[in-house]
Design an enzyme around this catalytic site. Structure first.
Site, mmCIF file in Angstrom:
data_model
loop_
_atom_site.group_PDB
_atom_site.id
_atom_site.type_symbol
_atom_site.label_atom_id
_atom_site.label_comp_id
_atom_site.label_asym_id
_atom_site.label_seq_id
_atom_site.Cartn_x
_atom_site.Cartn_y
_atom_site.Cartn_z
ATOM 1 C CG ASP A 12 -1.654 1.197 1.468
ATOM 2 O OD1 ASP A 12 -2.412 1.578 0.513
ATOM 3 O OD2 ASP A 12 -1.544 2.084 2.464
ATOM 4 C CG ASP A 14 -1.754 7.434 0.035
ATOM 5 O OD1 ASP A 14 -1.166 8.662 -0.028
ATOM 6 O OD2 ASP A 14 -2.253 7.297 -0.775
ATOM 7 C CG ASN A 54 -8.578 1.446 -3.114
ATOM 8 O OD1 ASN A 54 -8.281 0.762 -4.024
ATOM 9 N ND2 ASN A 54 -8.781 1.043 -1.845
#
Length: 180
Positions: A12, A14, A54
């Site tokens: 991932d 962030d 995302n």
């Protein structure tokens, strides 16, 4: 402990490798210390490295997809799986779908893959497809970890447990490398 050869690691963005608990666009995004070294070390080990993230700001017109692609490629990822849609758009590319797309594209057995993230949604996505789950305490990770221990998750969220909790990405990488 991981009992198989790792085929790929999904990371991932962030809060996991940089930034903070908020989404930070590429022009302002700063990696945490030594993350580039950890990514380079993983690449030398021969494992595939994928960014999975995302980024709904793209569909809002706040930032361009190309900015994320250039940034993440520059960090050394082998491929990028990015959903540009907002939650309510009901797209087919949000987590965990991007894990399934990568598995198909690279002929991966997801049970031999690892997800590293700072949010419980990362762990849920990993759990749905059978990946090893690492929660880092950076970004939203510390809050998620506290909620986990205080039993503040309900339903599906309460059924998912991290396989490893690391203080940060570098600690997670060091642990993974020690398993080889």
């Amino acid at each position: 402990m991981i009992n198989v050869q790792i085929e790929a690691i999904f990371i991932d963005r962030d809060g996991t490798i940089g930034g903070n608990e908020q989404v930070t666009y590429p022009r302002d995004f700063k990696l945490f210390p030594y993350v580039l070294n950890s990514i380079a070390t993983l690449k030398k080990s021969g494992v595939l490295l994928f960014a999975f993230t995302n980024q709904p700001g793209i569909s809002k017109g706040e930032v361009r997809l190309k900015s994320f692609e250039e940034e993440l490629t520059g960090f050394g990822f082998d491929n990028i799986y990015l959903c540009p849609h907002q939650h309510f758009e009901n797209c087919l590319c949000r987590k965990p779908s991007m894990l399934k797309m990568a598995a198909k594209e690279y002929q991966l057995d997801l049970k031999n893959c690892v997800v590293i993230g700072d949010r419980w949604t990362d762990l849920i996505a990993a759990d749905e497809v059978g990946c090893f789950k690492i929660l880092v305490k950076t970004g939203n990770g510390e809050e998620a970890y506290k909620k986990y221990h205080q039993k503040q998750f309900f339903g599906r969220w309460n059924q998912v447990h991290p396989d490893l909790v690391a203080n940060d990405f570098n600690e997670a990488v060091n642990w993974l490398l020690s398993q080889k």
